[in-house]
Design an enzyme around this catalytic site. Structure first.
Site, PDB file in Angstrom:
ATOM      1  N   ARG A  18       0.616  -1.253   0.013  1.00  0.00           N
ATOM      2  CA  ARG A  18      -0.008   0.117   0.003  1.00  0.00           C
ATOM      3  C   ARG A  18       0.645   1.308  -0.037  1.00  0.00           C
ATOM      4  NH1 ARG A  18      -3.248   0.163   4.850  1.00  0.00           N
ATOM      5  NH2 ARG A  18      -1.460  -0.964   5.625  1.00  0.00           N
ATOM      6  N   ASN A  36      -6.196  -2.478   2.080  1.00  0.00           N
ATOM      7  CA  ASN A  36      -6.083  -3.948   2.190  1.00  0.00           C
ATOM      8  C   ASN A  36      -7.656  -4.207   2.135  1.00  0.00           C
ATOM      9  OD1 ASN A  36      -3.178  -4.154   2.316  1.00  0.00           O
ATOM     10  ND2 ASN A  36      -3.118  -4.106   4.619  1.00  0.00           N
TER      11      ASN A  36
END
Length: 90
Positions: A18, A36
């Site tokens: 990320r 996520n």
């Protein structure tokens, strides 16, 4: 401005994906978010020009060194993304 959603699967959680994705998106000047998924994988919604989006899709396959991307599924969204910058969601 075109908006797409990417579902990225493989070894992409717990490896800094990320943060890496956000850095790439910011370099390209994209707006949106990355997060996520509870079922594994990562979801990103990004807005930008067609060439910016294509470049981010290409980069999505790389990820950071510890990542192992197995699939990047894209979906074009009809709605306008109300985002001023790029964020990492928890």
């Amino acid at each position: 401005m075109p908006v797409i959603k990417l579902n990225i699967s493989g070894q992409v959680q717990g490896v800094g994906y990320r943060y890496w994705f956000a850095e790439q998106a910011q370099q390209l000047g994209l707006k949106g978010y990355v997060k996520n998924l509870s079922i594994g994988g990562v979801e990103a919604v990004i807005a930008g020009t067609d060439s910016q989006l294509q470049e981010m899709i290409t980069r999505s396959w790389q990820g950071p060194a510890c990542a192992n991307v197995q699939a990047v599924i894209q979906e074009h969204l009809e709605s306008d993304l109300d985002a001023q910058d790029f964020r990492i969601l928890r």
